[in-house]
Structure formats: C-alpha cells, structure tokens
Design a protein around this motif. Structure first.
Motif, PDB file in Angstrom:
ATOM      1  N   VAL A 132       2.537  -7.964 -10.689  1.00  0.00           N
ATOM      2  CA  VAL A 132       1.417  -7.655  -9.794  1.00  0.00           C
ATOM      3  C   VAL A 132       0.191  -8.426 -10.253  1.00  0.00           C
ATOM      4  CG1 VAL A 132      -0.096  -5.812  -8.951  1.00  0.00           C
ATOM      5  CG2 VAL A 132       2.329  -5.351  -9.323  1.00  0.00           C
ATOM      6  N   GLN A 133      -0.474  -9.082  -9.329  1.00  0.00           N
ATOM      7  CA  GLN A 133      -1.686  -9.839  -9.666  1.00  0.00           C
ATOM      8  C   GLN A 133      -2.904  -8.920  -9.691  1.00  0.00           C
ATOM      9  OE1 GLN A 133      -1.402 -13.156 -10.603  1.00  0.00           O
ATOM     10  NE2 GLN A 133       0.751 -12.622 -10.409  1.00  0.00           N
ATOM     11  N   THR A 134      -3.041  -8.023  -8.710  1.00  0.00           N
ATOM     12  CA  THR A 134      -4.171  -7.094  -8.644  1.00  0.00           C
ATOM     13  C   THR A 134      -3.636  -5.693  -8.359  1.00  0.00           C
ATOM     14  OG1 THR A 134      -5.597  -8.825  -7.755  1.00  0.00           O
ATOM     15  CG2 THR A 134      -6.362  -6.544  -7.501  1.00  0.00           C
ATOM     16  N   ILE A 185       0.849  -1.189   0.000  1.00  0.00           N
ATOM     17  CA  ILE A 185       0.000   0.000   0.000  1.00  0.00           C
ATOM     18  C   ILE A 185       0.885   1.240   0.000  1.00  0.00           C
ATOM     19  CG2 ILE A 185      -1.778   1.297   1.248  1.00  0.00           C
ATOM     20  CD1 ILE A 185      -2.569  -1.443   2.543  1.00  0.00           C
ATOM     21  N   ILE A 186       0.660   2.108  -0.988  1.00  0.00           N
ATOM     22  CA  ILE A 186       1.337   3.407  -1.033  1.00  0.00           C
ATOM     23  C   ILE A 186       0.233   4.450  -0.904  1.00  0.00           C
ATOM     24  CG2 ILE A 186       2.859   4.944  -2.316  1.00  0.00           C
ATOM     25  CD1 ILE A 186       3.837   2.404  -3.822  1.00  0.00           C
ATOM     26  N   ARG A 187       0.204   5.112   0.238  1.00  0.00           N
ATOM     27  CA  ARG A 187      -0.880   6.051   0.535  1.00  0.00           C
ATOM     28  C   ARG A 187      -0.646   7.411  -0.123  1.00  0.00           C
ATOM     29  NH1 ARG A 187      -0.653   2.783   5.142  1.00  0.00           N
ATOM     30  NH2 ARG A 187      -2.657   1.828   5.558  1.00  0.00           N
ATOM     31  N   ALA A 188      -1.688   8.214  -0.125  1.00  0.00           N
ATOM     32  CA  ALA A 188      -1.634   9.552  -0.711  1.00  0.00           C
ATOM     33  C   ALA A 188      -0.452  10.337  -0.156  1.00  0.00           C
ATOM     34  CB  ALA A 188      -2.937  10.294  -0.419  1.00  0.00           C
ATOM     35  N   GLY A 189       0.328  10.922  -1.065  1.00  0.00           N
ATOM     36  CA  GLY A 189       1.464  11.753  -0.679  1.00  0.00           C
ATOM     37  C   GLY A 189       2.720  10.993  -0.286  1.00  0.00           C
ATOM     38  N   GLN A 190       2.678   9.677  -0.307  1.00  0.00           N
ATOM     39  CA  GLN A 190       3.853   8.884   0.064  1.00  0.00           C
ATOM     40  C   GLN A 190       4.633   8.459  -1.174  1.00  0.00           C
ATOM     41  OE1 GLN A 190       2.109   5.702   2.445  1.00  0.00           O
ATOM     42  NE2 GLN A 190       2.578   6.835   4.320  1.00  0.00           N
ATOM     43  N   LEU A 202      -1.406  -4.560  -5.183  1.00  0.00           N
ATOM     44  CA  LEU A 202      -0.767  -3.250  -5.071  1.00  0.00           C
ATOM     45  C   LEU A 202      -1.858  -2.194  -5.026  1.00  0.00           C
ATOM     46  CD1 LEU A 202       1.618  -1.250  -5.169  1.00  0.00           C
ATOM     47  CD2 LEU A 202       1.609  -1.495  -7.654  1.00  0.00           C
ATOM     48  N   VAL A 203      -1.851  -1.392  -3.965  1.00  0.00           N
ATOM     49  CA  VAL A 203      -2.810  -0.302  -3.803  1.00  0.00           C
ATOM     50  C   VAL A 203      -2.024   1.003  -3.868  1.00  0.00           C
ATOM     51  CG1 VAL A 203      -4.516   0.785  -2.289  1.00  0.00           C
ATOM     52  CG2 VAL A 203      -4.285  -1.724  -2.334  1.00  0.00           C
ATOM     53  N   LEU A 204      -2.337   1.818  -4.868  1.00  0.00           N
ATOM     54  CA  LEU A 204      -1.665   3.100  -5.051  1.00  0.00           C
ATOM     55  C   LEU A 204      -2.718   4.196  -4.919  1.00  0.00           C
ATOM     56  CD1 LEU A 204       1.011   4.531  -5.787  1.00  0.00           C
ATOM     57  CD2 LEU A 204       0.339   4.320  -8.177  1.00  0.00           C
TER      58      LEU A 204
END
Length: 140
Positions: free
Chosen positions: A131-133, A89-94, A113-115
């Motif tokens: 990446v699968q999803t 997970i890469i959060r907003a602004g990171q 992967l969550v961007l």
C-alpha cells in the motif's frame, strides 16, 4: 481503466509484476448497504479481477513486500494472484475478505487504502499487502 494521480511507487510495483497501470481497478468499495465483500481469483462475485504474476527471486519478493531475502516464506518461482487497485475503500461496518487459490499467495497492491472505523480487512490467504497511502479513522 484510466488511473489518475497514482503514485510512482504504485505504478512501479505494477510494472514489476507485468501489470499495466491502466489495467488496475480505479476504485473498489462495497456497495452502500452491503456489509460483506470478496476479493477472490476464483469467484465471479469478486469486487475486482485478479491478475497472475510470477516471482523468481528473493529480490523481487523484497521489492514487493519488504520481506528480507534471508528468510523468504515461499519457494521460487512462486505464482501469485494479484489484485491491483488504485483506491480501495472499506467503510464503517463492512468486511472485505481476501481469498486465494489453494496453496497460492495473494498480493494486494493498492495505491490508496481507506479503512473507516469498524471496517475490516479479513485475510483468508497468505497475503502480501503493498500500500502506498493508508488512511484509517481511529475512534476517539
């Protein structure tokens, strides 16, 4: 770590690289309030450990990356640093920077992967991304 609900594709890729699925990091994200993080095989501050894997054929490279066997960007055998992560997970602004050892490609093998909006994945290495999803928040 125990992996729950991992896709069969993620498990197969890990096994093809000689990595046991249970050895993958379950979830990796930067701590709240932190704007930069690092995945690096040579840095003690890495958010996840790196594994080492060797590819010996163009077929192995194609299975990992989708790169056609007629135009491999590396010579064989090639040793990779591999980050195996169930959920990244890469959060907003990171900003998450991926680094490798000099002259060595890096494979980032991720089940999910969550961007988030304005999150950034910065590559400071030759990177193979499997990446699968992939989920991305798109600004409207």
């Amino acid at each position: 770590m125990t992996i729950h609900l991992s896709s069969s594709g993620f498990v197969q890729v890990l096994q093809s690289l000689g990595i046991a699925p249970e050895d993958a990091s379950a979830q990796v994200s930067l701590p709240a309030g932190q704007t930069e993080g690092l995945l690096s095989p040579a840095d003690a501050g890495s958010l996840a450990p790196a594994f080492s894997a060797t590819l010996t054929t163009t077929d192995e490279l194609q299975a990992l990356s989708g790169i056609p066997p007629s135009s491999p960007p590396v010579g064989f055998p090639v040793t990779l640093s591999v980050f195996a992560i169930d959920t990244l997970i890469i959060r907003a602004g990171q900003v998450l920077t991926i680094q490798g050892n000099p002259g060595q490609p890096v494979a980032l093998v991720v089940n999910t992967l969550v961007l988030e909006r304005s999150g950034l994945l910065r590559c400071a290495a030759s990177l193979i991304l499997n990446v699968q999803t992939f989920t991305q928040e798109i600004p409207q």
